[in-house]
Design an enzyme around this catalytic site. Structure first.
Site, PDB file in Angstrom:
ATOM      1  N   CYS A  12       0.804  -1.217   0.000  1.00  0.00           N
ATOM      2  CA  CYS A  12       0.000   0.000   0.000  1.00  0.00           C
ATOM      3  C   CYS A  12       0.838   1.267   0.000  1.00  0.00           C
ATOM      4  O   CYS A  12       2.021   1.245   0.317  1.00  0.00           O
ATOM      5  CB  CYS A  12      -0.879   0.057   1.247  1.00  0.00           C
ATOM      6  SG  CYS A  12      -1.992  -1.330   1.388  1.00  0.00           S
ATOM      7  N   GLY A  38       0.593  -0.004  -5.141  1.00  0.00           N
ATOM      8  CA  GLY A  38      -0.636  -0.797  -5.111  1.00  0.00           C
ATOM      9  C   GLY A  38      -1.552  -0.373  -6.228  1.00  0.00           C
ATOM     10  O   GLY A  38      -1.804   0.820  -6.407  1.00  0.00           O
ATOM     11  N   ASN A 112      -0.723   1.355   5.790  1.00  0.00           N
ATOM     12  CA  ASN A 112       0.298   0.695   4.973  1.00  0.00           C
ATOM     13  C   ASN A 112       1.077  -0.231   5.885  1.00  0.00           C
ATOM     14  O   ASN A 112       1.617   0.213   6.902  1.00  0.00           O
ATOM     15  CB  ASN A 112       1.234   1.756   4.365  1.00  0.00           C
ATOM     16  CG  ASN A 112       2.411   1.156   3.609  1.00  0.00           C
ATOM     17  OD1 ASN A 112       3.466   1.756   3.525  1.00  0.00           O
ATOM     18  ND2 ASN A 112       2.252  -0.036   3.066  1.00  0.00           N
ATOM     19  N   GLY A 113       1.116  -1.507   5.545  1.00  0.00           N
ATOM     20  CA  GLY A 113       1.857  -2.466   6.365  1.00  0.00           C
ATOM     21  C   GLY A 113       1.011  -3.680   6.663  1.00  0.00           C
ATOM     22  O   GLY A 113      -0.035  -3.884   6.049  1.00  0.00           O
ATOM     23  N   TYR A 252      13.891  -2.271  -4.219  1.00  0.00           N
ATOM     24  CA  TYR A 252      12.888  -2.555  -5.231  1.00  0.00           C
ATOM     25  C   TYR A 252      11.647  -1.674  -5.205  1.00  0.00           C
ATOM     26  O   TYR A 252      11.174  -1.216  -6.237  1.00  0.00           O
ATOM     27  CB  TYR A 252      12.488  -4.033  -5.079  1.00  0.00           C
ATOM     28  CG  TYR A 252      11.355  -4.486  -5.932  1.00  0.00           C
ATOM     29  CD1 TYR A 252      11.474  -4.498  -7.318  1.00  0.00           C
ATOM     30  CD2 TYR A 252      10.167  -4.912  -5.363  1.00  0.00           C
ATOM     31  CE1 TYR A 252      10.413  -4.927  -8.106  1.00  0.00           C
ATOM     32  CE2 TYR A 252       9.116  -5.345  -6.143  1.00  0.00           C
ATOM     33  CZ  TYR A 252       9.243  -5.341  -7.511  1.00  0.00           C
ATOM     34  OH  TYR A 252       8.207  -5.766  -8.282  1.00  0.00           O
TER      35      TYR A 252
END
Ligand code: SF4
Length: 467
Positions: A12, A38, A112-113, A252
């Site tokens: 996210c 996302g 997020n997570g 990445y």
């Protein structure tokens, strides 16, 4: 590498604004710049000081927020989210921000997570009578806030956050306040910016550049920022904190124009490539990188090795997402659709192909064969991170342990499977050295080393080892 075909996905991205008349529009642009984090769903919730209203849907930012949808989003505060679904799965109800209405007011949440104790907390809450609307672990926080006995919202939020384990960057908005929280390890990036008098918060600093905001600082692990009409205050909800930023953000996930801990992501990737050239010197004619995330490392490798960098692989940017299907055979087809080898560059050449990581190995095998079909005489694969041997529990979909090719295979076995003439991974020491670090303190390297910064709960382990 291409996230959709690689089997390695961020979960996210979040973006928030407080105190700007164009809060929803700014959030749209912010989310657009975070789209790489996302692509499955997105939403924005705005506050006009009296009510919270939201628009969300399954699809890309540009697909969901039509002109008509944006006209509904009026207010001077907004939070937004882009989602890649793993924990809890996909579906409209799991698209965030989640919005809860009650007699005492409304609450919107963007996360997020990934929580590692979500299942045990859910079980406890359900036993106490909570009914969950979604299968996402994000909703756990809303229930914990509601059930907390403290009279003030700040204290309820801090009390609820202190029960969570795992990775979380949260935006929590009521009609009159925006709260920003980061887990005690700071696993996911989250930064604060200023746009005139308005506060802006984003998963990545690239979003600040897009909306014209000035970067102020990163949110600290265990910090709760509270922004309201009185300005900004910083509180702590965790006494003991140990920073452990996700290394894969550098390798990445994050955009090359973002900065994390003051290090530009492109520069970090270039250093990883340079280090790789020192650890894996190869007699070759050209260096090429797998677009997009491996280009920076390939440039670094080429520069250090003194071998020309060439565009040996081209990404086709106009392939629709409909081609990307979850089955393995179609995923491989997706590689063909999305990448082409440039015959004029690689024919008759010994090629060094730089990639950022290998997950299942199927994509690497396909790219090696694309280069060979285009006439490369040798293909040497060099990877700008160590082998991924373990799953991630913190919001990165690295697949199950058994799907990870490096979990039970040697480098030589992987080389044979992908059909490369040689294969080299960067070492953990080399990776830290490239980032200018003496040791591994301050970083999470769990998927490489198996050493995770938090306790992992048995129900979470079972999910990741058997899903
Ligand atoms: S386990 Fe790997 S992907 Fe997950 S947070 Fe740690 S470094 Fe990042």
């Amino acid at each position: 590498m291409l996230a959709e075909i690689k089997g390695l996905n961020e979960e996210c991205g979040i973006f928030g604004v407080w105190g700007h008349p164009d809060a929803a529009q700014l959030t749209y642009y912010g989310l657009h710049s975070l789209q790489h984090r996302g692509q499955e769903g997105t939403g924005i919730v705005v506050s006009d000081g009296k009510t919270l209203k939201g628009v969300k849907g399954e699809g890309l930012v540009s697909e969901i927020f039509t002109t008509e949808a944006m006209t509904k989003l009026t207010g001077s505060a907004a939070i937004g989210h882009v989602r890649y679904a793993t924990a809890g799965g996909g579906g409209y109800e799991n698209v965030q921000p989640l919005l809860f209405h009650s007699q005492s007011g409304s609450l919107a949440l963007a996360h997020n997570g990934n929580l590692v104790n979500a299942n045990s907390l859910k079980h406890q809450l359900e036993t106490q009578g909570s009914i969950f609307q979604t299968s996402s672990d994000t909703e756990v926080l809303a229930h914990l806030i509601r059930r907390s006995g403290y009279p003030h919202l700040n204290d309820r939020v801090k009390n609820a956050l202190s029960m969570l384990k795992g990775a979380y960057a949260y935006l929590i908005m009521t009609e009159t306040e925006l709260m920003v929280a980061l887990d005690p390890h700071g696993l996911r990036p989250l930064s604060l910016g200023l746009l005139g008098d308005a506060y802006v918060v984003a998963s990545e600093t690239c979003a600040f550049d897009v909306v014209g905001a000035e970067y102020i600082r990163e949110i600290m692990p265990g910090e709760l920022l509270i922004i309201n009409e009185n300005g900004l205050t910083s509180e702590r909800f965790a006494v003991s904190t140990t920073k452990a930023i996700c290394m894969m953000e550098y390798v990445y996930f994050s955009r090359p124009d973002s900065n994390i801990h003051g290090i530009n992501v492109h520069t970090a990737r270039k250093s990883l490539g340079k280090r790789l050239a020192l650890e894996a010197p190869i007699d070759a004619d050209v260096v090429t990188g797998v677009p997009d995330s491996s280009i920076s490392a390939a440039i670094g490798y080429a520069e250090e090795a003194g071998i020309p960098y060439e565009m040996g692989l081209i990404k086709n940017r106009y392939v629709g997402r409909t081609f990307i299907q979850p089955s393995q055979s179609l995923r491989e087809q997706g590689v063909k659709m999305k990448l082409s080898a440039v015959r004029g560059v690689v024919e008759g050449k010994r090629v060094v192909m730089v990639d950022d990581s290998i997950v299942r190995g199927t994509t690497s095998r396909r790219i090696v064969s694309l280069l060979k079909e285009a006439g490369a005489t040798e293909v040497h694969v060099v990877i700008s991170s160590p082998p991924i041997k373990n799953p991630c529990f913190y919001g990165i979909d690295t697949s199950t342990k058994e799907e990870l090719i490096a979990s039970d295979k040697s480098v030589e076995e992987i080389r044979q499977l992908i059909g490369a003439d040689s294969l080299t991974f960067l070492t953990v020491d080399g990776m830290m050295h490239a980032l200018g670090q003496e040791g591994t303190n301050g970083y999470c390297l769990g998927c490489f080393t198996g050493n995770y910064p938090t306790e992992i709960y048995p129900d979470t382990l079972q999910y990741y080892y058997q899903k």
